[in-house]
Design a protein around this motif. Sequence first.
Motif, PDB file in Angstrom:
ATOM      1  N   TYR A 151     -29.126   7.642  61.314  1.00 30.47           N
ATOM      2  CA  TYR A 151     -29.160   7.821  60.021  1.00 30.47           C
ATOM      3  C   TYR A 151     -28.753   9.171  59.369  1.00 30.47           C
ATOM      4  O   TYR A 151     -28.751  10.232  60.183  1.00 30.47           O
ATOM      5  CB  TYR A 151     -30.702   7.688  59.875  1.00 30.47           C
ATOM      6  CG  TYR A 151     -31.644   8.905  59.834  1.00 30.47           C
ATOM      7  CD1 TYR A 151     -31.602   9.927  59.081  1.00 30.47           C
ATOM      8  CD2 TYR A 151     -31.969   9.153  61.375  1.00 30.47           C
ATOM      9  CE1 TYR A 151     -32.653  11.108  59.285  1.00 30.47           C
ATOM     10  CE2 TYR A 151     -32.822  10.391  61.520  1.00 30.47           C
ATOM     11  CZ  TYR A 151     -32.900  11.289  60.496  1.00 30.47           C
ATOM     12  OH  TYR A 151     -33.752  12.521  60.857  1.00 30.47           O
ATOM     13  N   ARG A 152     -28.460   9.318  58.251  1.00 36.78           N
ATOM     14  CA  ARG A 152     -28.523  10.572  57.446  1.00 36.78           C
ATOM     15  C   ARG A 152     -29.033  10.629  56.067  1.00 36.78           C
ATOM     16  O   ARG A 152     -28.989   9.649  55.736  1.00 36.78           O
ATOM     17  CB  ARG A 152     -27.079  11.245  57.513  1.00 36.78           C
ATOM     18  CG  ARG A 152     -26.451  11.679  58.728  1.00 36.78           C
ATOM     19  CD  ARG A 152     -27.115  13.043  59.271  1.00 36.78           C
ATOM     20  NE  ARG A 152     -26.399  13.669  60.212  1.00 36.78           N
ATOM     21  CZ  ARG A 152     -26.786  13.244  61.565  1.00 36.78           C
ATOM     22  NH1 ARG A 152     -27.644  12.463  61.898  1.00 36.78           N
ATOM     23  NH2 ARG A 152     -26.070  13.868  62.584  1.00 36.78           N
ATOM     24  N   PHE A 153     -29.668  11.881  55.765  1.00 35.50           N
ATOM     25  CA  PHE A 153     -30.416  11.457  54.225  1.00 35.50           C
ATOM     26  C   PHE A 153     -29.300  12.520  53.402  1.00 35.50           C
ATOM     27  O   PHE A 153     -28.573  13.194  53.965  1.00 35.50           O
ATOM     28  CB  PHE A 153     -31.432  12.664  54.208  1.00 35.50           C
ATOM     29  CG  PHE A 153     -32.935  11.810  54.690  1.00 35.50           C
ATOM     30  CD1 PHE A 153     -32.772  10.356  54.906  1.00 35.50           C
ATOM     31  CD2 PHE A 153     -34.104  12.247  54.778  1.00 35.50           C
ATOM     32  CE1 PHE A 153     -33.818   9.625  55.220  1.00 35.50           C
ATOM     33  CE2 PHE A 153     -35.096  11.578  54.988  1.00 35.50           C
ATOM     34  CZ  PHE A 153     -35.217  10.220  55.300  1.00 35.50           C
ATOM     35  N   PHE A 154     -29.313  11.960  52.105  1.00 32.96           N
ATOM     36  CA  PHE A 154     -28.392  12.491  51.239  1.00 32.96           C
ATOM     37  C   PHE A 154     -29.031  12.643  50.071  1.00 32.96           C
ATOM     38  O   PHE A 154     -29.668  11.976  49.312  1.00 32.96           O
ATOM     39  CB  PHE A 154     -26.987  11.710  50.829  1.00 32.96           C
ATOM     40  CG  PHE A 154     -26.083  11.360  52.154  1.00 32.96           C
ATOM     41  CD1 PHE A 154     -24.961  12.203  52.138  1.00 32.96           C
ATOM     42  CD2 PHE A 154     -26.408  10.352  53.099  1.00 32.96           C
ATOM     43  CE1 PHE A 154     -23.954  12.042  53.230  1.00 32.96           C
ATOM     44  CE2 PHE A 154     -25.590  10.152  54.184  1.00 32.96           C
ATOM     45  CZ  PHE A 154     -24.513  10.964  54.214  1.00 32.96           C
ATOM     46  N   GLY A 155     -29.592  13.893  49.851  1.00 28.34           N
ATOM     47  CA  GLY A 155     -30.276  14.190  48.701  1.00 28.34           C
ATOM     48  C   GLY A 155     -31.813  13.919  48.850  1.00 28.34           C
ATOM     49  O   GLY A 155     -32.133  13.683  50.135  1.00 28.34           O
ATOM     50  N   ALA A 156     -32.427  13.675  47.737  1.00 22.70           N
ATOM     51  CA  ALA A 156     -33.821  12.955  48.000  1.00 22.70           C
ATOM     52  C   ALA A 156     -34.064  11.463  47.946  1.00 22.70           C
ATOM     53  O   ALA A 156     -34.879  11.067  48.392  1.00 22.70           O
ATOM     54  CB  ALA A 156     -34.588  13.460  46.523  1.00 22.70           C
ATOM     55  N   ASP A 157     -32.815  10.790  47.345  1.00 21.02           N
ATOM     56  CA  ASP A 157     -33.342   9.439  47.575  1.00 21.02           C
ATOM     57  C   ASP A 157     -31.995   8.286  48.067  1.00 21.02           C
ATOM     58  O   ASP A 157     -32.041   7.406  48.175  1.00 21.02           O
ATOM     59  CB  ASP A 157     -33.087   9.099  45.965  1.00 21.02           C
ATOM     60  CG  ASP A 157     -32.061   9.106  45.237  1.00 21.02           C
ATOM     61  OD1 ASP A 157     -31.264  10.009  45.613  1.00 21.02           O
ATOM     62  OD2 ASP A 157     -31.572   8.665  44.145  1.00 21.02           O
ATOM     63  N   LEU A 158     -31.173   9.104  48.973  1.00 15.85           N
ATOM     64  CA  LEU A 158     -30.104   8.546  49.746  1.00 15.85           C
ATOM     65  C   LEU A 158     -30.246   8.547  51.115  1.00 15.85           C
ATOM     66  O   LEU A 158     -30.538   9.326  51.559  1.00 15.85           O
ATOM     67  CB  LEU A 158     -28.624   8.667  49.178  1.00 15.85           C
ATOM     68  CG  LEU A 158     -28.214   8.255  47.801  1.00 15.85           C
ATOM     69  CD1 LEU A 158     -26.892   8.745  47.477  1.00 15.85           C
ATOM     70  CD2 LEU A 158     -28.215   6.789  47.556  1.00 15.85           C
ATOM     71  N   ILE A 159     -30.205   7.329  51.735  1.00  6.66           N
ATOM     72  CA  ILE A 159     -30.167   7.318  53.487  1.00  6.66           C
ATOM     73  C   ILE A 159     -28.729   6.638  53.840  1.00  6.66           C
ATOM     74  O   ILE A 159     -28.625   5.652  53.239  1.00  6.66           O
ATOM     75  CB  ILE A 159     -31.360   6.676  54.127  1.00  6.66           C
ATOM     76  CG1 ILE A 159     -31.175   6.958  55.448  1.00  6.66           C
ATOM     77  CG2 ILE A 159     -31.492   5.244  53.430  1.00  6.66           C
ATOM     78  CD1 ILE A 159     -32.415   6.362  55.933  1.00  6.66           C
ATOM     79  N   GLY A 160     -28.090   7.173  54.759  1.00  3.90           N
ATOM     80  CA  GLY A 160     -26.805   6.573  55.218  1.00  3.90           C
ATOM     81  C   GLY A 160     -27.278   6.117  56.629  1.00  3.90           C
ATOM     82  O   GLY A 160     -27.904   6.852  57.385  1.00  3.90           O
ATOM     83  N   LEU A 161     -26.738   4.839  57.155  1.00  6.32           N
ATOM     84  CA  LEU A 161     -27.049   4.231  58.408  1.00  6.32           C
ATOM     85  C   LEU A 161     -25.745   3.851  59.080  1.00  6.32           C
ATOM     86  O   LEU A 161     -24.903   3.306  58.276  1.00  6.32           O
ATOM     87  CB  LEU A 161     -27.803   3.034  58.389  1.00  6.32           C
ATOM     88  CG  LEU A 161     -29.296   3.116  57.814  1.00  6.32           C
ATOM     89  CD1 LEU A 161     -30.007   1.779  57.733  1.00  6.32           C
ATOM     90  CD2 LEU A 161     -30.005   4.075  58.602  1.00  6.32           C
ATOM     91  N   GLU A 162     -25.435   4.246  59.875  1.00  8.33           N
ATOM     92  CA  GLU A 162     -24.547   3.771  61.041  1.00  8.33           C
ATOM     93  C   GLU A 162     -24.836   3.117  62.384  1.00  8.33           C
ATOM     94  O   GLU A 162     -25.708   3.593  63.039  1.00  8.33           O
ATOM     95  CB  GLU A 162     -23.523   4.911  61.311  1.00  8.33           C
ATOM     96  CG  GLU A 162     -22.628   5.816  60.365  1.00  8.33           C
ATOM     97  CD  GLU A 162     -21.955   7.029  61.001  1.00  8.33           C
ATOM     98  OE1 GLU A 162     -20.707   6.705  61.278  1.00  8.33           O
ATOM     99  OE2 GLU A 162     -22.545   7.892  61.134  1.00  8.33           O
TER     100      GLU A 162
END
Length: 295
Positions: A151-162
């Motif tokens: 996972y990675r967070f992007f800002g306050a309201d986005l999460i990225g999953l790989e």
Amino acid sequence: MSELRLFQASSGGANEIAPRLADTEACVQRLVEANMQALLGVTFLASEYSTGPVHAGRIDSLGLDANGAPVVVEYKRGLDPGIINQGLFYLSWLVDHRSEFEHLVRDQLGGMAAAQVLWSGPRLICVAGDYTRYDLHAVREHRRSIDLVRYRFFGADLIGLETLATASGLPESGGVKRRSRGDRPERVGRQRIAELAAAIDEVLLGLGDGITKVQRKQYSAYRLLQNFASVCPPQHTKVHVYLSLDPAQVDLVSGFTRNVTGVGHHGTGDLEIRLRSEKDLERAQELFRASYAAA
């Protein structure tokens, strides 16, 4: 097979674009549990589930996937070489306490869901900031169904999953015997449809790396983290395939594709495809690829 997928967890705008780790492990767990169906294709059942005084453990999250398989989800804020072993420790406990899990499912989802739990394919999903190369190798060698998700967070309201690595933990399906000369017409017809079903299976499994086939009595599901296709057993003249695509975004063709949103059927997905020949299979491959990409 690794591809970053972004998920917006709130309606606010991101105030920074640099990827970052969560402040705490609990931040990751809370976000995933609140959006588990959208993120992982898993119905959330329980958080911090106690395994009792003897086992003395606490499972981060318990869930049930679209095929009825029990799911243990474990979280780590960053890199932790022990996450797989810890998750397998809890998965082993879960398999040994089937009635307790089924009771939980019955309380949350009803008796029918509890009666259809797929114990042949329990899953472990690990969500962490990163993994070692030994983790990635261990998953591919393991007999259990395991997904390693970064996972990675992007800002306050986005999460990225790989999804970095996946293992099905399920045996390979066998091939289909080719028809021979002298077979009766009805047998030839059945064999032709069986061969078409085998070709569909080959096409779906060949769409990319990390695809898992889950066999249920009423259908076969093809998934990454989530199902992207379900194939029902062949009928006399056709094979039904259900895709996880929005039918409103597809040009429907009478007799070939159908919107089954809200219509009861085996498997998962709102777009039905009826395949009667290899020509139909060729027509369907673009839709197969679109559903795989969406997953």
